[in-house]
Design an enzyme around this catalytic site. Structure first.
Site, mmCIF file in Angstrom:
data_model
loop_
_atom_site.group_PDB
_atom_site.id
_atom_site.type_symbol
_atom_site.label_atom_id
_atom_site.label_comp_id
_atom_site.label_asym_id
_atom_site.label_seq_id
_atom_site.Cartn_x
_atom_site.Cartn_y
_atom_site.Cartn_z
ATOM 1 N N TRP A 379 -9.413 13.726 48.588
ATOM 2 C CA TRP A 379 -8.838 14.314 47.377
ATOM 3 C C TRP A 379 -9.557 15.598 46.985
ATOM 4 O O TRP A 379 -9.078 16.354 46.139
ATOM 5 C CB TRP A 379 -8.924 13.316 46.222
ATOM 6 C CG TRP A 379 -10.321 13.069 45.742
ATOM 7 C CD1 TRP A 379 -11.418 12.726 46.494
ATOM 8 C CD2 TRP A 379 -10.800 13.147 44.400
ATOM 9 N NE1 TRP A 379 -12.539 12.570 45.711
ATOM 10 C CE2 TRP A 379 -12.189 12.821 44.416
ATOM 11 C CE3 TRP A 379 -10.194 13.441 43.187
ATOM 12 C CZ2 TRP A 379 -12.964 12.799 43.258
ATOM 13 C CZ3 TRP A 379 -10.974 13.414 42.029
ATOM 14 C CH2 TRP A 379 -12.340 13.093 42.077
ATOM 15 N N ASP A 380 -10.730 15.840 47.619
ATOM 16 C CA ASP A 380 -11.532 17.021 47.284
ATOM 17 C C ASP A 380 -10.702 18.292 47.272
ATOM 18 O O ASP A 380 -10.826 19.134 46.382
ATOM 19 C CB ASP A 380 -12.639 17.230 48.330
ATOM 20 C CG ASP A 380 -13.542 16.027 48.506
ATOM 21 O OD1 ASP A 380 -13.149 14.931 48.083
ATOM 22 O OD2 ASP A 380 -14.630 16.205 49.084
ATOM 23 N N GLU A 508 -17.301 5.984 42.437
ATOM 24 C CA GLU A 508 -17.348 4.947 43.472
ATOM 25 C C GLU A 508 -18.461 3.932 43.249
ATOM 26 O O GLU A 508 -18.662 3.049 44.085
ATOM 27 C CB GLU A 508 -17.476 5.606 44.845
ATOM 28 C CG GLU A 508 -16.246 6.424 45.200
ATOM 29 C CD GLU A 508 -16.412 7.205 46.502
ATOM 30 O OE1 GLU A 508 -17.485 7.104 47.127
ATOM 31 O OE2 GLU A 508 -15.473 7.921 46.875
ATOM 32 N N LYS A 620 -21.562 7.324 39.975
ATOM 33 C CA LYS A 620 -21.895 8.203 41.083
ATOM 34 C C LYS A 620 -21.516 9.638 40.742
ATOM 35 O O LYS A 620 -22.207 10.586 41.095
ATOM 36 C CB LYS A 620 -21.164 7.753 42.349
ATOM 37 C CG LYS A 620 -21.480 8.587 43.592
ATOM 38 C CD LYS A 620 -20.675 8.095 44.794
ATOM 39 C CE LYS A 620 -20.979 8.938 46.028
ATOM 40 N NZ LYS A 620 -20.103 8.572 47.169
ATOM 41 N N GLN A 621 -20.378 9.792 40.060
ATOM 42 C CA GLN A 621 -19.885 11.127 39.722
ATOM 43 C C GLN A 621 -19.007 11.030 38.485
ATOM 44 O O GLN A 621 -18.624 9.947 38.046
ATOM 45 C CB GLN A 621 -19.085 11.696 40.883
ATOM 46 C CG GLN A 621 -17.826 10.918 41.210
ATOM 47 C CD GLN A 621 -17.390 11.087 42.634
ATOM 48 O OE1 GLN A 621 -18.077 10.671 43.556
ATOM 49 N NE2 GLN A 621 -16.235 11.689 42.846
#
Length: 836
Positions: A379-380, A508, A620-621
């Protein structure tokens, strides 16, 4: 989060140059990093920054976008619907090698006595050059200069120059130019990759154990060599051609040989002092899914013939002209900040190298700079790279989205396999099939459907290219809306509410949850956009609408159901804390005390079992914070600040995707110092190897996020619902920020200072934007300058764990923070296992 509060580069080795990355000292200890930093590519073909002589290196790499081998994924415990076919990018035969011998002494940089050394990656020339003076064991001084480039104008072409000059004595010089199949062939000088054996890291590419490239063709004709192969399982084919020429007044002989995995062209020169020897090597790579290698060999011949006709000088001139145009569209200027300017342009140059000539292919997580993540597309590209492309290189953005459109049939099949209607795009893939073996952090990230649809809508809004939808891209919106409407379900109490359960958001470290906020917010947007697109097509293009109905069987009732689901989507909100929970159960977990977690236990994914991580509130993000950015018009200013202050202390930054988003929202809500810290972290993530994995390739999404941070974070640009607006946040100490964006065919130059924002049209007719709510019309007649009263709210410091702990949940319980029992490293754990 790994910050770079001070210039993290050794400036005696990497001096500041605003238009180049320069290295003045050869480093042995960080070859992996510098191989990535000095890689050259064009989105299709990439050559890592390995030394020309081909011996010293961390990972000798040549990569072609999408050229991959397949392999069966073997699960220890099988279940229906698990991914079955793994895909990994192939290390293509290496044509960079040019070995040098002086009086039969080889040049080996890690052992040689170098009297001078400079390597330069020039962002305007699009070429990597190197100049060294080597003193041989017998005391002779040799000047070696080289340059290499991968063409932006001919995606299949690379050019290498190698020049040798004896400075103070005659010598016998041998130059051996080679093509080596490193994937399968044996390199007698090294084993392949210099890294710790057995180190676990799920971000690295899988290693093949069987032969990958089956020889199909080899041919030598004078100085031209061509090799052709076919992958054992994927059946993809590749051909590599190289042609050689020499320019010198010295006497010489030449010879050559060709085998299945190695071709050599050798020059033996009686080198006189002061008489240079110049070798030019033009190289061509062609790949295909269903074309025999023999045909690709013919294509290589045509590419090499064309290059010979043009001449090397013209090839480099065309490269410079292409980049002149690129920088005219894409450059971002930061006045008075030379180190930041250099790093910014390095990141923007990496975006060109990862995307420019994808030509209908995808944008891999590492572009073509390395093998990290196996060369997969995630998806980046849609969330982090497509915004840059849509506003600076629309044709490239269109091509990337067409690549997703061609995946629709596979996505429909995947949705059906998971008992859904519509289409479900793979979380990670090269060929369109799901390649993520760990479904909880892979397939469960259904939000990829909404991410792709978001990118489609953003591109259409930025360009006005409604024809793109009419020609079939609307199918993406329709099929993803069908998936969401089928995946979700209704619950009725006093009101009808639409829920989505059993999914994983961008974070994640929290998986398979109910009502993930990011997923729900993005799905809402996806459903509404699909409904509007179908309605608009019916009005603006009745023929196209009827084709859509015939093609997909869309009905008015179905469109109405999408609109209703969007309108009633459940958006979690906790009144007690005044924030949006990341998911329905997130706030019930204990907090992970990141501030007191030892640095040697970062990133968490390499030191803690997933089940340990999943039990805590730890990210994580950015997840909710990413939703605040992409769907910013659906949240109030107060909600944005409250959410940021809650989630920021819980975010590890273990993903390079996080810092850019945290920077953008920190700037918007007022944490201006923190925004700059996050920006610098993203800016230098590869240049300073802040995540210790730059050797695997460039973090392309982070590079795209650097552009977004400058334009959307500090420039304050937003594009909600096709309305282009600015609310700037220029960092303290910055004199001026300049950038360009193309809005529906008109290229605007935007200059931001502490007290004004100025717009001028560089190409096109006019553009309409808003500055803090006021409409501004910019035409070719004159520039428009809008006074600014400040740079938004200013908050100092940063949110901390202390701001979160001690708060009470809705049930009255306290939020407390702790650290799980420290885990053992894998080697320590193995040593504690009893042996029978």
């Amino acid at each position: 989060m790994r910050f770079a509060d001070h210039d993290p580069l050794n400036r005696s080795r990497f001096p500041v140059d605003e238009w180049a990355l320069v290295e003045t000292e050869f480093g042995v200890g960080d070859l992996g990093r510098t191989e990535t930093l000095f890689a050259v590519g064009n989105g299709y073909l990439g050559l890592r920054g390995n030394v020309e002589e081909g011996r010293d290196g961390h990972m000798q790499g040549t990569f072609v976008n999408g050229f991959h081998e397949t392999w069966p994924i073997r699960h220890a415990e099988e279940a229906f619907g698990f991914a079955r076919v793994g895909q990994t990018i192939v290390n293509a035969p290496d044509a960079k090698i040019i070995r040098l011998y002086v009086d039969d002494e080889p040049l080996v940089l890690t052992e040689a006595e170098l009297l001078s050394y400079e390597r330069r990656l020039d962002f305007r020339l699009g070429a990597l050059s190197r100049s060294i003076i080597w003193r041989t064991p017998s005391g002779k001084r040799v000047l070696i200069t080289s340059r290499r480039m991968v063409s932006f104008t001919d995606r299949h072409l690379a050019v290498l120059d190698y020049e040798v000059e004896m400075l103070d004595a005659d010598a016998a010089v041998t130059i051996s130019s080679q093509i080596l199949n490193r994937q399968d062939g044996r390199d007698e000088y090294r084993s392949g990759v210099l890294e710790a054996a057995g180190a676990f890291d799920p971000r690295k590419a899988e290693q093949f154990t069987e032969r990958v490239l089956q020889p199909r063709h080899k041919r030598r004709t004078e100085g031209r060599y061509v090799l052709g192969y076919q992958c054992t399982n994927s059946a993809m084919t590749i051909a590599i051609g190289a042609e050689h020429s020499i320019t010198t007044d010295n006497a010489f002989t030449e010879s050559g040989s060709i085998e299945d995995d190695l071709a050599k062209h050798i020059y033996k020169v009686h080198a006189k002092q002061g008489e240079p020897i110049r070798i030019t090597k033009t190289v061509s790579y062609h790949t295909a899914r269903r074309v025999p290698a023999r045909e690709l060999v013919d294509r290589c011949d045509r590419t090499l013939d064309r290059a010979a006709e043009l001449g090397v000088g013209e090839v480099f001139a065309q490269q410079r002209a292409w980049l002149d145009d690129y920088w005219a569209r894409s450059d971002v200027g930061i006045a008075g900040q030379p180190a930041i300017q250099q790093a910014t342009r390095w990141n923007l140059f990496q975006l060109a190298q990862a995307t420019a000539r994808t030509d209908g292919g995808g944008v891999a997580a590492k572009g073509v700079s390395g093998s990290g993540y196996g060369g997969h597309y995630f998806w980046d590209s849609e969330v982090y790279v497509l915004p840059f492309l849509s506003y600076t290189a629309p044709i490239v953005a269109r091509n990337v989205l067409r690549f997703r459109q061609r995946m629709l049939d596979a996505a429909r099949a995947r949705a059906l396999e998971l008992n859904q209607r519509g289409a479900l795009f793979p979380w990670r893939t090269i060929n369109g099939l799901e390649s993520s073996a760990y479904y909880a952090a892979g397939t469960a990230q259904y939000h990829i459907d909404a991410d792709i649809s978001y990118a489609v809508c953003q591109y259409v809004a930025a360009t006005g290219d409604e024809d793109f939808l009419g020609r079939g891209a609307i199918d993406i919106l329709v099929e993803t809306a069908r998936m969401w409407e089928d995946l979700g379900f209704w619950r009725t109490n006093t009101d009808d509410v639409f829920h989505i359960h059993g999914v994983t958001g961008p974070d994640e470290y929290t998986t398979v949850v109910n009502d993930n906020l990011y997923t729900n917010v993005m799905a809402r947007s996806n459903l509404a956009a699909a409904a509007s697109a179908v309605d608009n097509l019916q009005v603006l293009d009745p023929i196209g609408y009827h084709r859509l109905v015939d093609r997909l069987g869309v009905t008015a009732a179905e469109v109405a159901s999408w609109r209703r689901a969007a309108a009633h989507m459940h958006i979690p909100f906790d009144q007690q804390l005044g924030i949006h929970p990341q998911d329905s159960a997130f706030l019930q977990k204990e907090l992970w005390d990141l501030e007191n977690t030892p640095e040697d236990r970062r990133p968490l994914l390499l030191h803690y079992h997933p089940l340990v991580i999943y039990r805590f509130q730890v990210l994580k993000q950015a997840d909710v914070v990413l939703a605040l950015y992409l769907q910013g018009d659906r949240f109030t200013t107060e909600e944005k600040r409250a959410n940021f202050e809650y989630y920021d202390p819980l975010t590890t930054g273990d993903s390079t995707l996080s810092a850019v988003v945290q920077s953008i929202i920190a700037a918007e809500v007022g944490y201006h110092e923190l925004a700059l810290r996050y920006f610098r972290s993203a800016l230098f993530v590869d240049l300073a190897d802040l995540h210790h994995n730059a050797a695997d390739g460039v973090h392309v999404a982070s590079a795209g996020g650097v552009w977004s941070t400058l334009v959307s974070g500090f420039g304050g640009f937003r594009d909600h619902n096709g309305i282009f607006s600015f609310d700037p946040r220029l960092p303290d100490g910055w004199e001026q920020l300049m950038f360009r964006i193309t809005l529906r065919g008109t290229r605007l130059r935007v200059v931001l200072t502490g007290d004004s924002i100025t717009f001028s049209v560089e190409e096109g007719v006019e553009a309409r934007v808003r500055v803090r709510g006021a409409e501004v019309v910019v035409t070719t007649l004159s520039e428009v300058s809008v006074p600014l009263h400040g740079q938004g709210p200013r908050l100092y410091g940063s949110p901390t764990m202390r701001d979160v702990t001690g708060s009470r949940r809705a049930d009255g319980t306290l939020l407390t923070a702790s650290i799980p029992t420290l885990s053992l490293d894998s080697e320590e754990a193995e040593s504690t296992v009893p042996v029978d």
